[in-house]
Enzyme design. Sequence first.
Site, PDB file in Angstrom:
ATOM      1  N   SER A  15       0.818  -1.206   0.000  1.00  0.00           N
ATOM      2  CA  SER A  15       0.000   0.000   0.000  1.00  0.00           C
ATOM      3  C   SER A  15       0.851   1.255   0.000  1.00  0.00           C
ATOM      4  O   SER A  15       1.942   1.271   0.575  1.00  0.00           O
ATOM      5  CB  SER A  15      -0.883  -0.005   1.255  1.00  0.00           C
ATOM      6  OG  SER A  15      -1.421   1.271   1.500  1.00  0.00           O
ATOM      7  N   TYR A  45      -1.747  -0.284  10.816  1.00  0.00           N
ATOM      8  CA  TYR A  45      -2.038  -0.924   9.523  1.00  0.00           C
ATOM      9  C   TYR A  45      -0.875  -0.682   8.567  1.00  0.00           C
ATOM     10  O   TYR A  45      -0.322  -1.610   7.983  1.00  0.00           O
ATOM     11  CB  TYR A  45      -3.338  -0.362   8.929  1.00  0.00           C
ATOM     12  CG  TYR A  45      -3.447  -0.631   7.448  1.00  0.00           C
ATOM     13  CD1 TYR A  45      -3.137   0.362   6.524  1.00  0.00           C
ATOM     14  CD2 TYR A  45      -3.808  -1.888   6.976  1.00  0.00           C
ATOM     15  CE1 TYR A  45      -3.195   0.104   5.169  1.00  0.00           C
ATOM     16  CE2 TYR A  45      -3.869  -2.156   5.621  1.00  0.00           C
ATOM     17  CZ  TYR A  45      -3.559  -1.141   4.722  1.00  0.00           C
ATOM     18  OH  TYR A  45      -3.603  -1.404   3.381  1.00  0.00           O
ATOM     19  N   LYS A  73       2.059  -3.303   6.706  1.00  0.00           N
ATOM     20  CA  LYS A  73       2.395  -3.407   5.282  1.00  0.00           C
ATOM     21  C   LYS A  73       3.885  -3.171   5.076  1.00  0.00           C
ATOM     22  O   LYS A  73       4.563  -3.890   4.347  1.00  0.00           O
ATOM     23  CB  LYS A  73       1.577  -2.399   4.472  1.00  0.00           C
ATOM     24  CG  LYS A  73       0.104  -2.731   4.370  1.00  0.00           C
ATOM     25  CD  LYS A  73      -0.155  -4.037   3.624  1.00  0.00           C
ATOM     26  CE  LYS A  73      -1.623  -4.281   3.392  1.00  0.00           C
ATOM     27  NZ  LYS A  73      -1.895  -5.554   2.692  1.00  0.00           N
TER      28      LYS A  73
HETATM   29  C1  WQD Z   1      -9.116   9.855   1.039  1.00  0.00           C
HETATM   30  C2  WQD Z   1      -9.380  11.304   1.411  1.00  0.00           C
HETATM   31  C3  WQD Z   1      -9.755  11.664   3.743  1.00  0.00           C
HETATM   32  C4  WQD Z   1     -13.510   9.562   4.126  1.00  0.00           C
HETATM   33  C5  WQD Z   1      -6.764   4.602   1.843  1.00  0.00           C
HETATM   34  C6  WQD Z   1      -7.180   3.474   2.749  1.00  0.00           C
HETATM   35  C7  WQD Z   1      -6.021   2.713   3.292  1.00  0.00           C
HETATM   36  C8  WQD Z   1      -5.007   2.446   2.231  1.00  0.00           C
HETATM   37  C9  WQD Z   1      -4.590   3.729   1.547  1.00  0.00           C
HETATM   38  C10 WQD Z   1      -5.010   0.382   1.094  1.00  0.00           C
HETATM   39  C11 WQD Z   1      -8.674  11.703   2.691  1.00  0.00           C
HETATM   40  C12 WQD Z   1     -10.995  12.024   2.937  1.00  0.00           C
HETATM   41  C13 WQD Z   1     -12.359  10.096   3.583  1.00  0.00           C
HETATM   42  C14 WQD Z   1     -14.536  10.432   4.598  1.00  0.00           C
HETATM   43  C15 WQD Z   1     -13.193  12.309   3.955  1.00  0.00           C
HETATM   44  N1  WQD Z   1      -5.561   1.555   1.290  1.00  0.00           N
HETATM   45  N2  WQD Z   1     -12.209  11.448   3.504  1.00  0.00           N
HETATM   46  N3  WQD Z   1     -14.329  11.780   4.494  1.00  0.00           N
HETATM   47  O1  WQD Z   1      -6.804   7.971   3.394  1.00  0.00           O
HETATM   48  O2  WQD Z   1      -5.754   7.670   1.148  1.00  0.00           O
HETATM   49  O3  WQD Z   1      -6.327   5.659   2.609  1.00  0.00           O
HETATM   50  O4  WQD Z   1      -5.766   4.262   0.940  1.00  0.00           O
HETATM   51  O5  WQD Z   1      -4.019  -0.032   1.599  1.00  0.00           O
HETATM   52  O6  WQD Z   1      -6.517   1.484   3.772  1.00  0.00           O
HETATM   53  O7  WQD Z   1      -7.859   4.021   3.852  1.00  0.00           O
HETATM   54  O8  WQD Z   1      -8.122   7.046   1.440  1.00  0.00           O
HETATM   55  O9  WQD Z   1     -10.530   7.161   0.983  1.00  0.00           O
HETATM   56  O10 WQD Z   1      -9.751   6.892   3.388  1.00  0.00           O
HETATM   57  O11 WQD Z   1      -9.422   9.075   2.200  1.00  0.00           O
HETATM   58  O12 WQD Z   1     -13.036  13.545   3.877  1.00  0.00           O
HETATM   59  O13 WQD Z   1     -15.614  10.015   5.103  1.00  0.00           O
HETATM   60  O14 WQD Z   1     -10.779  11.459   1.662  1.00  0.00           O
HETATM   61  O15 WQD Z   1      -9.537  12.616   4.776  1.00  0.00           O
HETATM   62  O16 WQD Z   1      -8.251  13.030   2.560  1.00  0.00           O
HETATM   63  P1  WQD Z   1      -6.694   7.174   2.165  1.00  0.00           P
HETATM   64  P2  WQD Z   1      -9.541   7.474   2.035  1.00  0.00           P
END
Ligand code: WQD
Length: 378
Positions: free
Chosen positions: A137, A162, A166
């Site tokens: 990741s 997490y 990884k």
């Molecule tokens: C993206 C953006 C949030 C939810 C993910 C996975 C993690 C890993 C890496 C696999 C951020 C914002 C989100 C919400 C929001 N995947 N957001 N309101 O953080 O890059 O991590 O990819 O290994 O497991 O979590 O992706 O979709 O969680 O967040 O504002 O209800 O959306 O703050 O800026 P992220 P995400």
Amino acid sequence: MSSTSSKNTIVVTGGCGYVGSHTVLSLLQSGYKVIVLDNLSNAPTPEALVRVQRILGRKNVTIPFYNIDITDREGLYEIFSKHTHEISAVIHCAGLKAVGESGRRPLDYYQVNIGGTVNLLQIMEEFDIRRLVFSSSATVYGEPVKVPIPETSATHEAMSPYGRTKSFLEHVVQDLCVASEVKHADYLKAQLAKGEEATKDFRWNAILLRYFNPVGAHPSGLMGEDPQGVPNNLMPFLAQVAVGQRDKLVLFGNDYPTKDGTCIRDYLHVLDCADGHVSALTKIERNEAAGTYECKAYNLGGGTGFSVLDMIKAFSKAVGRDLPYEIADRRAGDVPILEADCTLANTELSWKAEKTLDQMCEDLWRWQSQNPKGYNNV
Ligand code: WQD
């Protein structure tokens, strides 16, 4: 090994999950056979595999499925013992994956993700299966120094248990590969001393795929992301807002040092991500045909960063109406920008994300609107 060779069965752990099930589809479409291991902790049922068969339109395609946890070493042993003569590689997607949850349950994350993976690798070694594609990741980069992020960036800055699982698992796999080279050299020396042929190869080929942000769904609307409980990730949450399952999106922070104050991420279509796994297997096949054994990481990203507001706008366009959101404080652990440098995957895996942001959003909307309750669509 190739998709046409006799041993062309790929074990996909976590194969009922979001990326795993789309990878199962890509593998079958590429001529591989698959065996799916999944403990159904992230996926409610193996229904995703039924959808794979519907999309393939081939009743004769069988997808052996085992409801098993990778921490169940005996269970893994039985499965690999039964299928050892057909298994050529493992694509390992199984694991706990919620960043926030990992901070509350670190021991579970270390036990499952690290303990379970060590179990799997030991069983693979025992059955002489030494080809691995590992679901890593972008989170291993933590807050990157350089954006777009090349694979040479430091990976010891993960911001959650997490992410640390990884990052550590990448080291576990790398250490295994290095040790296997030494073991193989010792074996060759021993055979030479005995005047005997070398009939085995103890070396591993492993590819670590650092996913950025897979989103979207299969264009048929039959397969997609079906998170259990409240979605942690942006797009599945936004999709549930669009079908009325959630009132509004809570936008975590609009005071980041970015063009519009919201975080930028590198989103890629889940089908592009799935195809990346087939490209990784092809690279392993090419390696072994050339007598090359290595352990290497590759970024899988879309190549363009989009902000949270960009994603809200793009998905609202696909849905056909503005979606409600409310600005809140930042979420702990979020970094301002994560964008991938995918040059290595482009050149060495001959892989490039092809699908556009509009396709990601249109496909996600088709899935969510046709399956408001995911695979429990009643
Ligand atoms: C993206 C953006 C949030 C939810 C993910 C996975 C993690 C890993 C890496 C696999 C951020 C914002 C989100 C919400 C929001 N995947 N957001 N309101 O953080 O890059 O991590 O990819 O290994 O497991 O979590 O992706 O979709 O969680 O967040 O504002 O209800 O959306 O703050 O800026 P992220 P995400």
